[in-house]
Write a protein that holds these residues in place. Structure first.
Motif, PDB file in Angstrom:
ATOM      1  N   GLN A   1       0.824  -1.210   0.000  1.00 57.54           N
ATOM      2  CA  GLN A   1       0.000   0.000   0.000  1.00 57.54           C
ATOM      3  C   GLN A   1       0.858   1.260   0.000  1.00 57.54           C
ATOM      4  OE1 GLN A   1      -3.363   0.281  -0.362  1.00 57.54           O
ATOM      5  NE2 GLN A   1      -3.210  -1.915  -0.793  1.00 57.54           N
ATOM      6  N   THR A   2       1.949   1.237   0.726  1.00 56.14           N
ATOM      7  CA  THR A   2       2.837   2.400   0.779  1.00 56.14           C
ATOM      8  C   THR A   2       3.407   2.701  -0.596  1.00 56.14           C
ATOM      9  OG1 THR A   2       3.446   1.931   3.081  1.00 56.14           O
ATOM     10  CG2 THR A   2       4.937   3.338   1.808  1.00 56.14           C
TER      11      THR A   2
ATOM     12  N   LEU B   1       0.439   3.883  -3.070  1.00 62.61           N
ATOM     13  CA  LEU B   1      -0.129   5.196  -2.793  1.00 62.61           C
ATOM     14  C   LEU B   1       0.901   6.317  -2.770  1.00 62.61           C
ATOM     15  CD1 LEU B   1      -2.612   4.206   0.078  1.00 62.61           C
ATOM     16  CD2 LEU B   1      -3.122   4.557  -2.355  1.00 62.61           C
ATOM     17  N   SER B   2       2.169   5.961  -2.796  1.00 63.66           N
ATOM     18  CA  SER B   2       3.219   6.978  -2.707  1.00 63.66           C
ATOM     19  C   SER B   2       3.277   7.814  -3.978  1.00 63.66           C
ATOM     20  CB  SER B   2       4.582   6.325  -2.463  1.00 63.66           C
ATOM     21  OG  SER B   2       5.595   7.291  -2.458  1.00 63.66           O
TER      22      SER B   2
END
Length: 265
Positions: free
Chosen positions: A13-14, A17-18
């Motif tokens: 997710q990091t 979404l980064s």
């Protein structure tokens, strides 16, 4: 384990979404992701690790991230203790190659990084696991094909010397000698594979060298057979042009291997 599962999902997710580079600390988990991606006891965790690895390999990395990625890959691929499973090494080599492709110019601009990547591929040509050796050869071929590294004649000479390592079946040291001999052959076949539809400057000489190993013990003869088979398949349509780059002596020595289909029967 529940905490680790949550962490793996967080990594994906990091990255997804980064909007900018991620923290280098994400690379700390590469060895664990590689290990549990191979763990068939928990299919959900295995798939999550695969997703996280895909995310980490497909994005543009910052300079600190690249440095940390190489450090972590080296702990897996460069391990000399024998504690790292061969599957982890195979996955790590594939991950390394994908990261290089997706961060080509950034990694290429740092000579130390280029040397480290090159060293990891070449060193594993002599790994005790056949699967690791073959993956290292494929990785090396891919790096040469994309222009990330060039196999200068000095490197090819090293592979040639290894390919001539003497052995005597039945002797205690024969296994190590055959491993070194196979590493040399895998290095030479990597060069051939890197130019699938052309004849590079050293290709004719290498094919002649390989032709002298068709009767070597397994798995060396199978590696040679596959390399010559692939070369014949990719060059057959334009062989009338390609053969002009061979000398008469080379063609005479290679005709049966490159033209006759009975060799592959």
């Amino acid at each position: 384990m529940a905490i680790f599962k949550t962490l793996v999902k967080m990594i994906s997710q990091t990255v997804i979404l980064s909007l900018s580079f991620g923290p280098p600390q994400l690379q700390w988990f590469l060895p664990l992701l590689l290990r549990f991606e191979n763990d068939s006891r928990d299919e959900e965790l295995r798939n999550d690790c695969l997703t996280a690895l895909a995310c980490l390999s497909q994005i543009a990395l910052s300079l600190p991230e690249i440095e940390e990625m190489l450090t972590q890959v080296e702990t897996v691929v460069g391990d000399q203790t024998g504690n790292v499973p061969w599957r982890d090494r195979v996955l790590a080599l594939g991950h390394l190659q994908t990261v290089v492709f997706n961060n080509f110019f950034t990694i290429k601009s740092n000579s130390d990084w280029v040397q480290r990547v090159h060293r990891l591929a070449v060193q594993n040509l002599e790994n005790e696991s056949l699967e690791v050796r073959e993956t290292a050869s494929v990785t090396l071929a891919g790096l040469v094909q994309c222009g990330f590294i060039s196999l200068e004649k000095s490197f090819l000479d090293q592979f040639f010397r290894k390919s001539t390592t003497k052995y005597r079946l039945g002797e205690e040291k024969s296994a190590k000698a055959l491993l070194t001999r196979h590493a040399g052959i895998l290095g030479l076949t990597a060069y051939i594979s890197a130019f699938p539809y052309s004849v590079a400057i050293h290709t004719p000489d290498i094919l002649v060298i390989l032709s002298g190993h068709v009767n070597d013990p397994q798995p060396i003869n199978q590696t040679v057979s596959n390399a010559i088979k692939d070369f014949r398949r990719t060059h057959l349509d334009n062989w009338s042009e390609h053969k002009k780059l061979f000398s008469e002596d080379q063609l005479e020595r290679l005709t049966d291997l490159l033209v006759s289909p009975t060799y592959y029967a």
